[in-house]
Write a protein that holds these residues in place. Sequence first.
Motif, PDB file in Angstrom:
ATOM      1  N   UNK A 229      47.220  57.953  93.434  1.00 21.04           N
ATOM      2  CA  UNK A 229      47.034  56.666  92.770  1.00 21.04           C
ATOM      3  C   UNK A 229      46.453  56.838  91.376  1.00 21.04           C
TER       4      UNK A 229
ATOM      5  N   UNK B 158      34.176  55.977  85.511  1.00 20.44           N
ATOM      6  CA  UNK B 158      35.581  55.585  85.378  1.00 20.44           C
ATOM      7  C   UNK B 158      36.469  56.827  85.224  1.00 20.44           C
TER       8      UNK B 158
ATOM      9  N   UNK C 174      45.706  60.252  98.798  1.00 22.31           N
ATOM     10  CA  UNK C 174      46.164  58.930  98.382  1.00 22.31           C
ATOM     11  C   UNK C 174      45.476  58.534  97.081  1.00 22.31           C
TER      12      UNK C 174
ATOM     13  N   UNK D  72      31.678  57.118  92.183  1.00 21.88           N
ATOM     14  CA  UNK D  72      32.284  55.786  92.243  1.00 21.88           C
ATOM     15  C   UNK D  72      32.043  55.041  90.929  1.00 21.88           C
TER      16      UNK D  72
ATOM     17  N   UNK E 267      48.350  58.178  88.045  1.00 20.68           N
ATOM     18  CA  UNK E 267      49.080  57.258  87.167  1.00 20.68           C
ATOM     19  C   UNK E 267      48.305  56.998  85.876  1.00 20.68           C
ATOM     20  N   UNK E 268      46.958  57.115  85.972  1.00 18.00           N
ATOM     21  CA  UNK E 268      46.137  56.827  84.796  1.00 18.00           C
ATOM     22  C   UNK E 268      46.248  57.915  83.742  1.00 18.00           C
TER      23      UNK E 268
ATOM     24  N   UNK F 227      38.263  54.968 101.012  1.00 15.17           N
ATOM     25  CA  UNK F 227      38.593  55.400  99.662  1.00 15.17           C
ATOM     26  C   UNK F 227      38.089  54.370  98.672  1.00 15.17           C
ATOM     27  N   UNK F 228      37.794  54.836  97.482  1.00 14.69           N
ATOM     28  CA  UNK F 228      37.470  53.898  96.415  1.00 14.69           C
ATOM     29  C   UNK F 228      38.769  53.528  95.718  1.00 14.69           C
ATOM     30  N   UNK F 229      38.876  52.304  95.255  1.00 17.10           N
ATOM     31  CA  UNK F 229      40.083  51.982  94.498  1.00 17.10           C
ATOM     32  C   UNK F 229      40.126  52.827  93.237  1.00 17.10           C
ATOM     33  N   UNK F 230      41.288  53.214  92.854  1.00 15.36           N
ATOM     34  CA  UNK F 230      41.425  54.144  91.734  1.00 15.36           C
ATOM     35  C   UNK F 230      40.965  53.507  90.445  1.00 15.36           C
ATOM     36  N   UNK F 231      39.851  53.943  89.942  1.00 19.15           N
ATOM     37  CA  UNK F 231      39.358  53.402  88.676  1.00 19.15           C
ATOM     38  C   UNK F 231      39.157  54.528  87.702  1.00 19.15           C
TER      39      UNK F 231
ATOM     40  N   UNK G  37      39.100  57.001  83.634  1.00 25.82           N
ATOM     41  CA  UNK G  37      39.511  57.034  82.232  1.00 25.82           C
ATOM     42  C   UNK G  37      38.546  57.872  81.396  1.00 25.82           C
TER      43      UNK G  37
END
Lengths: 240, 238
Positions: free
Chosen positions: B160, B73, B156, B70, B163-164, B234-238, B75
């Motif tokens: 999500x 990142x 999901x 979590x 996209x990164x 789920x964790x938000x997509x970071x 990225x």
Amino acid sequence: MSFLSRGPAPAWPLAAPADGGPGNPWFSWRYVHDNASEILSALQFHAGLTARAVIIALIVALPLAVVSYWWRPLTGPILALSGILYTIPSLALLALVAPAVGTTSDTSVLIALVLYALLVLVRNALAGLTQVPAEVRDAAAGMGYGRLGRLWRIELPLALPGILTGLRLATVSTVALVTVGSLIGKGGLGEMILGGFRNNFYKAEIMTGTILCVGLALVLDLALAGLGRLLTPWARERAA
Amino acid sequence: MNYFHEGFVWLNDPLNWTNPGGMLDRLQEHLLISLWAVLLGCAIGWPLGIWLGHRGRGGGAVITFANLTLAVPTLALLTILPLTPLGFGKPPVVVALAVFAVPPLLANAYTGLRQIDPETRDAARGMGLSGGQLVRRVELPLSVPYLAAGLRTAAVQVVATAALAAFVNGGGLGEIISAGFGIGMSNGGGGQIVAGGIVVALLALLVEAVLAGVQRLVTPAALRTGRPSRPTAAAPAG
């Protein structure tokens, strides 16, 4: 002196060589030393944005949780809406918010971060509030507590573990999410990660950004865990 | 709401969909990357989770691993992996996304096997089932709802986060958004940015809805109530 690199260190290259040779180590104290002020300001921006997002989210989330705790029919819609918002990818949310708010303003990132943090916080605070035992609530009512007094003195303190769990989750994921702000040049440490990638794959810059990002998340998580222990001494005694 | 209008205008131009590198190309790329990432995640997360759940050990490690990812990142992994021997192109993107798909798959598989009534397990052992038979005939069928919930959460999240990948020119629908920023707000890029955002968001919601249906289908009627639909959020997509 570059850490992990072999051989004599040449005059430091402006951009790392593409061959990934000894001139482009994964980590370099030289890089950290030479760019200390940029690194610090990125870290400061990152931490500041995280703090603002989490605090705003907390201020909005607690009343929302209390409202849906008092009026149960609201729980379903609030949680369903949170589920839908949660599913929307961060990049998409930023792409929808940024053109309207400003593509160079960190407010766009802040709005997206607050929305994500909000949902985690509301869910966990609500879970904390609903698991206050019915007998405790009855006892408080019997002692003459009104609705507000009961909330403030009895229910919120008992819901603290749930709220703090939400706060920790929200903080850790917000720290990671800030990096997505790089899309509009407001990514804090994400700027370093992406900057290193664009700067001819400068590994030291990427790694420094990553380590600081993970480190910031862990430090904030530990700090909040410590705060939780201070605020809920009864839970500690029970565990011991 | 001016930008939303521009976004819909952009979406209504068929050329924006059929151009090389247009929406359809990117959508296909996006789905392909996501599919491989989820498959890779399943190949790692499920056997490990089932094995740990069967042995009844390693729960703490599973939680620690899930919490640790979590904090990382997306990225960072997306930029670091291409510089490793994996090389550039699609493989590092798939691996990076799979890393974030593993925790929900692993945690749900583990929880699914641990939540089985110990008496059921004892009864199966008493009937003479070996360890492998116990897993195949008793534990796996009983934990199917949890496995499905994990798959839904992971899929999901992968759709999500895919996209990164655009940050590192990895393809996918995020490219539409970043190309919009490349055009610039003053040159009408805003419409394309919003259009990309709308499509990515709709795709995530669609995957969520379809997999929620799948999850409902594979859950036996008797198990459908009294259980949260998402044991691990789920964790938000970071």
